[in-house]
Design an enzyme around this catalytic site. Structure first.
Site, PDB file in Angstrom:
ATOM      1  NE  ARG A 191     -13.342   0.181   4.504  1.00 20.41           N
ATOM      2  CZ  ARG A 191     -14.128  -0.374   3.002  1.00 20.41           C
ATOM      3  NH1 ARG A 191     -13.557  -1.907   2.530  1.00 20.41           N
ATOM      4  NH2 ARG A 191     -14.305   0.114   2.508  1.00 20.41           N
ATOM      5  CB  CYS A 192      -9.588   2.460  11.530  1.00 16.74           C
ATOM      6  SG  CYS A 192      -8.645   1.301  11.775  1.00 16.74           S
ATOM      7  CD  GLU A 232      -8.561   4.055   6.979  1.00 20.20           C
ATOM      8  OE1 GLU A 232      -8.463   4.968   7.529  1.00 20.20           O
ATOM      9  OE2 GLU A 232      -7.817   3.721   6.570  1.00 20.20           O
ATOM     10  CD  GLN A 241      -2.341  -1.411   1.607  1.00 22.12           C
ATOM     11  OE1 GLN A 241      -2.855  -1.870   2.674  1.00 22.12           O
ATOM     12  NE2 GLN A 241      -3.207  -0.127   2.977  1.00 22.12           N
TER      13      GLN A 241
END
Lengths: 161, 801
Positions: B383-384, B754, B236
């Site tokens: 996902r945050c 998110e 990422q």
């Protein structure tokens, strides 16, 4: 190492021969020997469905079928959906309804939905969700995948009407 | 003046900001033509298979490679000793610790990397891995983080046992990593001591895994002649990988090229640098041929990038009317055997101090103690942004706990404590400045949409009949867009981001950014930002990311930072181009720059719109000699954007559940999510991100957990055991929005992907606990599986007819 064998089958309408060890999985033959990298590997335990292909009219997770089992079979993968430059209704539906994000599950999803619509051309939302339950997606939450399948069902049924 | 038909048509042609433009990425994915890591095939490429430890804690007495080397097709077997000559046996982590690339003398978690077998194909590599003989001597195992700092706890990290710090301040025990705190402890203690009401709850965020559909992997290719290293990788953050590889290997960074390609989902799992990547790089340097390493699903869930494992204690002090006077949150963080937690250097507990949420809390204190255990290393942000789910879960659960204590409605307690819309920018007692918000409006809109009063009435009727119905609320504030370089860096690299735009003579453009899409649709949305800024059609704007030889430096895509940081860079780079274009237009029209005004896709002479130059005309002119004196040709710009602040998206969610008290099964009847992410770039993509985030929240709340036995053995690391919801379990999502732009972002956007995960998890938990609230239950830990919920029913004696 066991002796290699030649296996012949039809892949998206074309006759192919592949030389494999008996233990070789279909997903590896497709991806590494036959350059069909559309079906993906997500788990190798037949849970995720990213490797779904259609063999002789059935959805099959190609990570748990041996290539040698495919002698004389008719195999359809995502690469066989676009015909004469024309997208399949499912491919169109997944784009129009935003039924994909990272795209990793998409080939398996479309291939599975193809079999669903062959068996049941106008499925309810509940039927779509049930039929697609063997294909996991982490991105979309499935809602738009359901819509994509409905889009294709509508398009295909109005085309055949 | 009303916009003319012509203007509306020109605007529509751009497909810019705010349009639900279909995704550019889809064309390849729907045809099976994506290029994911396992699709990369290079001439002469060999495969690497990892040998992993069956034990969670053991000394390696010996490793025998002979039988493995005799397997047909096996080319090499690499162990820690083979990495030492190139000094790649240990690597720095993103959490200021070091991690064994291959286990050096001992293993510290089950399935730790011990050796890599290199062979001509994946079958031979796997055969070889089975034949590597490792002789282990088992050691006592530490699984429970609460026992990590006991006097007699087994010491996990002998390599750093004598170090009194590992990057984040003083350690008090060999298994202690850091203690981090924020806020005013004394003032908080004093408010608590004198408060009218206090509440306290132990709240666990269990160990979970982001589990993207594609596992991690790489293809490393070292050219012995040129000294060039190319690595195709599931990352990422490709630029950070390049810098780390340069630091590690001593290869000049200019000779390292990292290529992201298509990534099959990340969700935080693909931020860190994993041993598999490093060994593949070494193997390529040693063999001189490309090496592919692809993780199996079990390896993925077991060893790379777990999330959470935060054992929290929440406390609130309030007056009798439920107005919060102070907050005290602490957490014990299990980071596993190495601190490879992804965090900014100065923020070892990430952004945990956002835990005051959407509320006006005058006094607060929070502390996180991190420890080593014999479990896989990590602590990624699933996902945050960094530790935001943990923080938001605590505050949103505690709001309900306080409401129950005071018998105040759970919507009302939120209303009474919200930061008022007129108070923004609002400085929290833990040091953040919330950029913008309108929490009351969002909540009221949602309550009305679901008929909250009606639901509460129905719930009362059901309760009278002994039925279990829960209504969960969550009014969260997120913190995303890391971040301002004065607070955010990783390994010394500031977390700015970048965009480089080049406009071609015919008016098409290419833009390259330092981020890396994993399904977010960047190729579509960045083009929309630029289209609106430049007045060029998004269809003619090509977006590229992930190839470090092409894209300008950036910190990648995680923590919802793409839109807040790189999206801002895109707008700012486009504005530089537009400024130059204005000068060119003025020159061509023989007027002053100040005599021009921008209109959709052109500069008009003020008061005489018939005299104009379109951006396309200017693009061509920029490549001629007919330019203002001294101006260079070209229409390009690069922006490195250092955000002045984080952005603070928020939302109001309602969840309605019906629970079968005889089976413990929970049915999500309704989920209504209102999100405010500021300016909306592509509503279709936003909705898609929210659906996905809510589904991942549903997974965490109702099933995900990575359990261990007392010997540190994984008790669930395949997709048979680890819960990924299917289309059948996944609820139907209803979405809504308000728009409160960020005042400091060039286009007012905040980031969105998110929020639904961060806000969704507490909303589900609040709904489940609310179903039992009338029976005196104040908290139930996740996951809310049927069995665990049934256990709650059984404990209450309501599980029998």
């Amino acid at each position: 190492m066991a002796k290699k064998q030649t296996v012949s089958f039809t892949l998206n309408g074309t006759q192919v021969d592949v030389v494999v060890e008996p233990r070789e999985l279909l997903i590896h033959s497709l991806r590494e020997k036959l350059q069909h990298t559309g079906p993906h590997i997500g788990c190798e335990t037949s849970h995720c469905g990213a490797c779904t292909v259609d063999i002789d009219g059935m959805s099959v997770k190609s990570c748990t079928v041996l290539t040698v089992q495919c002698q004389d079979a008719e195999v359809l993968t995502i690469e066989g959906f676009e015909q004469g430059g024309e997208l399949h209704a499912l491919q169109e539906g997944f784009t129009q309804e935003h039924g994909l994000q990272c795209g990793y599950c998409t080939p398996g999803m479309i291939t599975r939905a193809y079999r669903l619509l062959k068996e049941n051309p106008s499925p309810s939302e509940e039927e779509i969700r049930y039929w697609m339950a063997g294909n996991l997606c982490r991105c979309t939450g499935y809602q738009n995948i359901v819509k994509a399948v409905q889009y294709a069902a509508n398009k295909l049924s109005s085309a055949s009407a | 003046m009303a916009a003319s038909t012509d203007m509306l048509e020109r605007e529509a042609t751009l497909q810019g900001l705010g349009t639900s433009r279909l995704r550019k990425e889809d064309a390849r994915f729907i045809r099976g033509k994506g290029t994911y890591i396992d699709d990369i095939k290079l001439p002469g490429m060999l495969f690497g298979a990892m040998v992993r430890s069956p034990y969670a804690h053991a000394r390696i007495k010996s490793i025998n490679k002979d039988k493995a080397l005799a397997v047909p097709g096996v080319v090499a077997v690499l162990v820690a000793d083979d990495l030492k000559p190139v000094k790649l046996d240990w690597m720095p982590t993103l959490g200021s610790d070091v991690q064994a690339v291959l286990a050096d003398e001992k293993v510290c978690f089950q399935l730790q990397e011990v050796a890599m077998v290199i062979a001509t194909d994946r079958y031979a590599a796997s055969d070889g891995a089975d034949m590597v003989e490792v002789d282990y001597e088992e050691l006592p195992v530490l699984v429970d983080p609460h026992k990590a700092m006991d006097a007699d706890a087994p010491i996990i990290r002998e390599d750093i046992a004598d170090k009194d710090e590992v990057g984040h301040g003083k350690r008090t025990h060999p298994n202690h990593i850091f203690t981090w705190e924020a806020g005013d402890k004394d003032a908080t203690d004093s408010v608590f001591a004198n408060a009218e009401v206090t509440v306290k709850e132990e709240i666990l965020n269990p160990r979970v895994h982001p589990c993207p559909m594609e596992t991690c992997g790489c293809v490393a290719s070292f050219d012995k002649v040129t000294g060039q290293l190319t690595v195709y990788i599931t990352s990422q953050a490709p630029h950070l990988v390049r810098t780390v590889v340069a630091m590690l290997s001593g290869i000049p960074e200019s000779k390292i090229r990292i290529i992201g390609g298509d990534i099959g989902g990340g969700f935080g799992n693909k931020v860190p640098i994993y041993p598999g990547y490093v060994v593949a790089i070494v193997a390529s340097i040693v063999t001189g041929v490309p090496i592919k390493w692809i993780e199996s699903r079990i390896d993925n869930i077991s060893t790379t990038g777990f999330a959470r494992d935060y054992h929290g204690i929440g406390e609130l002090a309030a007056d009798k009317d439920g107005r919060i006077k102070a907050l005290r949150f602490t957490a014990l963080a299990d980071h596993g055997a190495f601190n490879s937690h992804v965090s900014a250097t100065k923020l070892p507990a990430g952004l945990f101090s956002i835990c005051t949420g959407s509320y006006d809390i005058p006094t607060a204190y929070c502390r996180v103690d991190a420890v080593y255990t014999n479990k896989a290393p990590g602590g990624v942000a699933y996902r945050c942004s960094l530790r935001v789910t943990e923080a938001v879960y605590l505050i949103e659960r505690m709001m309900d706990v306080l409401a129950q204590k005071l018998s105040i409605d759970k919507a009302e307690i939120r209303r009474r404590n919200f930061v008022n819309a007129d108070k923004f920018p609002y400085s929290t007692s833990l040091g953040w400045t919330l950029d913008s918000g309108d929490y009351h409006t969002a909540l009221e809109k949602v309550l009305q949409a679901v008929d909250y009063e009606g639901l509460r009435k129905e719930q009362a009727e059901k309760r009278a009949k002994g039925e279990l119905m829960g209504i969960g609320l969550c009014t969260f504030t997120e913190i995303v867009g890391a971040g301002p370089t004065k607070v955010c860096d990783i390994l010394g690299i500031g977390l700015f981001d970048s965009c480089d735009i080049r406009v071609n003579p015919t008016g098409s453009a290419i833009a390259r950014l330092g981020t890396m899409s994993q399904g977010q649709g960047h190729a579509t949305t960045y083009a929309q930002i630029i289209a609106t800024e430049l007045g060029l059609s998004s269809e003619e704007i090509q977006i590229e990311e992930g190839d470090t030889d092409k894209a300008p430096y950036g910190a990648g895509t995680w923590g919802s930072r793409s839109t807040p940081v790189a999206g801002a860079a895109a707008a700012m780079a486009a504005r530089k181009i537009r400024a130059k274009a204005q000068a060119i237009a003025a020159h061509l029209l023989e007027v002053g720059e100040g005599d021009l005004e921008w209109e959709i896709d052109r500069f008009n002479v003020k008061g005489n719109p018939a005299q104009s130059k379109t951006m396309k005309e200017i693009a061509l002119a920029a490549h001629t000699g007919d330019l203002p004196d001294g101006m260079e040709q070209g229409l390009d710009a690069t922006e490195y954007y250092d955000p002045p602040n984080m952005t603070f998206p928020f939302g109001a969610y309602v969840c309605v559940v019906d629970i079968d008290r005889f089976t413990g099964e929970t049915k999500v009847r309704r989920f209504y999510a209102l999100d405010d992410c500021g300016t909306r770039i592509n509503p279709m993509i936003i909705e898609g991100q929210i659906h996905g985030g809510l589904t991942e929240a549903f997974a965490v709340a109702f099933g995900q957990a990575i359990p261990f036995d007392e010997n540190g053995n994984h008790l669930g690391n395949s997709l048979m055991d680890y819960f990924l919801p299917t289309a059948v379990e996944t609820p139907h999502w209803e979405t809504d929005h308000t728009v409160t732009p960020s005042p400091h972002h060039p286009i007012g956007a905040k980031g969105v992907a998110e929020s639904p995960h961060v806000g969704g998890i507490p909303c589900f938990s609040n709904a489940v606990v609310d179903a039992f609230a009338h029976l005196g239950v104040t908290h139930m830990d996740m996951p809310h599986t049927a069995f665990r919920v049934w256990q709650q029913c059984k404990a209450l004696g309501i599980n029998t007819r």
